[in-house]
Motif scaffolding. Sequence first.
Motif, PDB file in Angstrom:
ATOM      1  N   TYR A   1      -0.168  12.294   0.151  1.00 18.24           N
ATOM      2  CA  TYR A   1      -0.947  13.266   0.895  1.00 18.24           C
ATOM      3  C   TYR A   1      -0.375  14.659   0.635  1.00 18.24           C
ATOM      4  O   TYR A   1       0.803  14.817   0.359  1.00 18.24           O
TER       5      TYR A   1
ATOM      6  N   GLY B   1      -7.175  13.850  11.252  1.00 19.99           N
ATOM      7  CA  GLY B   1      -7.646  15.065  11.873  1.00 19.99           C
ATOM      8  C   GLY B   1      -6.749  16.223  11.475  1.00 19.99           C
ATOM      9  O   GLY B   1      -5.698  16.028  10.853  1.00 19.99           O
ATOM     10  N   ALA B   2      -7.150  17.444  11.852  1.00 16.70           N
ATOM     11  CA  ALA B   2      -6.397  18.639  11.457  1.00 16.70           C
ATOM     12  C   ALA B   2      -5.140  18.843  12.283  1.00 16.70           C
ATOM     13  O   ALA B   2      -4.294  19.673  11.932  1.00 16.70           O
TER      14      ALA B   2
ATOM     15  N   GLN C   1     -13.075  16.819   5.693  1.00 18.00           N
ATOM     16  CA  GLN C   1     -12.510  16.319   6.935  1.00 18.00           C
ATOM     17  C   GLN C   1     -13.566  15.578   7.746  1.00 18.00           C
ATOM     18  O   GLN C   1     -14.629  16.110   8.018  1.00 18.00           O
TER      19      GLN C   1
ATOM     20  N   PHE D   1      -1.328  14.171  15.299  1.00 18.24           N
ATOM     21  CA  PHE D   1      -2.460  13.885  14.423  1.00 18.24           C
ATOM     22  C   PHE D   1      -3.136  12.593  14.845  1.00 18.24           C
ATOM     23  O   PHE D   1      -2.468  11.595  15.125  1.00 18.24           O
TER      24      PHE D   1
ATOM     25  N   TYR E   1       0.833  -1.193   0.000  1.00 15.35           N
ATOM     26  CA  TYR E   1       0.000   0.000   0.000  1.00 15.35           C
ATOM     27  C   TYR E   1       0.873   1.250   0.000  1.00 15.35           C
ATOM     28  O   TYR E   1       1.818   1.370   0.779  1.00 15.35           O
TER      29      TYR E   1
ATOM     30  N   TYR F   1      -3.854   6.889  -4.095  1.00 15.96           N
ATOM     31  CA  TYR F   1      -3.680   5.712  -3.250  1.00 15.96           C
ATOM     32  C   TYR F   1      -3.440   4.500  -4.162  1.00 15.96           C
ATOM     33  O   TYR F   1      -3.944   4.454  -5.285  1.00 15.96           O
TER      34      TYR F   1
ATOM     35  N   GLY G   1      -3.548  23.945   9.128  1.00 17.10           N
ATOM     36  CA  GLY G   1      -4.885  23.849   9.703  1.00 17.10           C
ATOM     37  C   GLY G   1      -5.792  22.817   9.064  1.00 17.10           C
ATOM     38  O   GLY G   1      -6.954  22.687   9.462  1.00 17.10           O
ATOM     39  N   MET G   2      -5.266  22.057   8.082  1.00 20.95           N
ATOM     40  CA  MET G   2      -6.129  21.102   7.384  1.00 20.95           C
ATOM     41  C   MET G   2      -5.650  19.666   7.513  1.00 20.95           C
ATOM     42  O   MET G   2      -6.208  18.768   6.892  1.00 20.95           O
ATOM     43  N   GLY G   3      -4.635  19.450   8.271  1.00 18.06           N
ATOM     44  CA  GLY G   3      -4.137  18.091   8.422  1.00 18.06           C
ATOM     45  C   GLY G   3      -3.567  17.570   7.118  1.00 18.06           C
ATOM     46  O   GLY G   3      -3.077  18.325   6.285  1.00 18.06           O
ATOM     47  N   LEU G   4      -3.658  16.271   6.921  1.00 17.79           N
ATOM     48  CA  LEU G   4      -3.170  15.631   5.706  1.00 17.79           C
ATOM     49  C   LEU G   4      -4.354  15.124   4.900  1.00 17.79           C
ATOM     50  O   LEU G   4      -5.219  14.421   5.439  1.00 17.79           O
TER      51      LEU G   4
ATOM     52  N   LEU H   1      -5.681  13.035   1.504  1.00 21.48           N
ATOM     53  CA  LEU H   1      -5.258  11.990   0.575  1.00 21.48           C
ATOM     54  C   LEU H   1      -5.473  12.421  -0.870  1.00 21.48           C
ATOM     55  O   LEU H   1      -6.575  12.805  -1.257  1.00 21.48           O
TER      56      LEU H   1
ATOM     57  N   ASP I   1      -6.026   4.417  -7.073  1.00 18.68           N
ATOM     58  CA  ASP I   1      -7.373   4.912  -6.817  1.00 18.68           C
ATOM     59  C   ASP I   1      -7.265   6.365  -6.373  1.00 18.68           C
ATOM     60  O   ASP I   1      -6.223   6.794  -5.866  1.00 18.68           O
ATOM     61  N   GLN I   2      -8.335   7.112  -6.576  1.00 18.31           N
ATOM     62  CA  GLN I   2      -8.328   8.509  -6.182  1.00 18.31           C
ATOM     63  C   GLN I   2      -8.615   8.654  -4.698  1.00 18.31           C
ATOM     64  O   GLN I   2      -9.334   7.856  -4.103  1.00 18.31           O
TER      65      GLN I   2
ATOM     66  N   GLN J   1      -0.237  18.425   2.743  1.00 18.84           N
ATOM     67  CA  GLN J   1      -0.452  19.024   4.047  1.00 18.84           C
ATOM     68  C   GLN J   1      -0.491  20.533   3.908  1.00 18.84           C
ATOM     69  O   GLN J   1       0.467  21.162   3.441  1.00 18.84           O
TER      70      GLN J   1
ATOM     71  N   PHE K   1       3.503  14.533   1.069  1.00 22.26           N
ATOM     72  CA  PHE K   1       4.070  13.369   1.738  1.00 22.26           C
ATOM     73  C   PHE K   1       3.655  12.099   1.024  1.00 22.26           C
ATOM     74  O   PHE K   1       2.491  11.923   0.676  1.00 22.26           O
TER      75      PHE K   1
ATOM     76  N   GLU L   1      -9.125  12.041  -1.659  1.00 20.78           N
ATOM     77  CA  GLU L   1     -10.035  13.154  -1.392  1.00 20.78           C
ATOM     78  C   GLU L   1      -9.823  14.338  -2.342  1.00 20.78           C
ATOM     79  O   GLU L   1     -10.773  15.024  -2.714  1.00 20.78           O
TER      80      GLU L   1
END
Lengths: 112, 112
Positions: free
Chosen positions: A35, B103-104, B2, B88, A31, A48, A40-43, A45, A56-57, A37, A90, A59
């Motif tokens: 990602y 998460g953010a 999210q 995270f 796998y 994949y 304020g929005m995290g990571l 995707l 695969d797609q 980053q 990442f 987010e």
Amino acid sequence: NAGVTQTPKFQVLKTGQSMTLQCAQDMNHEYMSWYRQDPGMGLRLIHYSVGAGITDQGEVPNGYNVSRSTTEDFPLRLLSAAPSQTSVYFCASSPDIGYGYTFGSGTRLTVV
Amino acid sequence: GQQLNQSPQSMFIQEGEDVSMNCTSSSIFNTWLWYKQDPGEGPVLLIALYKAGELTSNGRLTAQFGITRKDSFLNISASIPSDVGIYFCAGQKVEYGNKLVFGAGTILRVKS
């Protein structure tokens, strides 16, 4: 073991240019994921893969392409760079479901 | 968008204090993971949780998988300066395969 290796570490692109972010892992993980980053929005995707030849797609896939010709490599291609793609990218790999992912050290991309 | 709500967004604590952060969702997850990211690096897996109610420790870190499977908590005891970073939470669902939802993040700053 090197783990997950990402190149380059830093890149500046002009709007409209294309480029490929490289990702390689030497752990024989099936796998792999990309990602981005943003503050304020995290990571989030982007794309994949569950193994060589299968992608695969995620987010936020628009503007990015991937392919997985080998287990080791999972490059991310920016087709026509836009300022909205300024981010830290990442790559990560995992041996199986539930084992979590090992992350590379990231590529910091600026699109001007 | 999210799916995981992580709080607090940031914390500024005294060295030696205990720290708590949590992650909640409106839907059920099968696996909860906690990662830490140091400046300029990729996230590193701290703790993985696989069963509702599970409590797992890793040194001064303790994490719990909520009974409802919709939340998780991370506690850090006796914080030290090297605890600084972004924490995270991440979740996995069976129907998502091995994709992670993040998460953010919680930014932890320690005052020595």
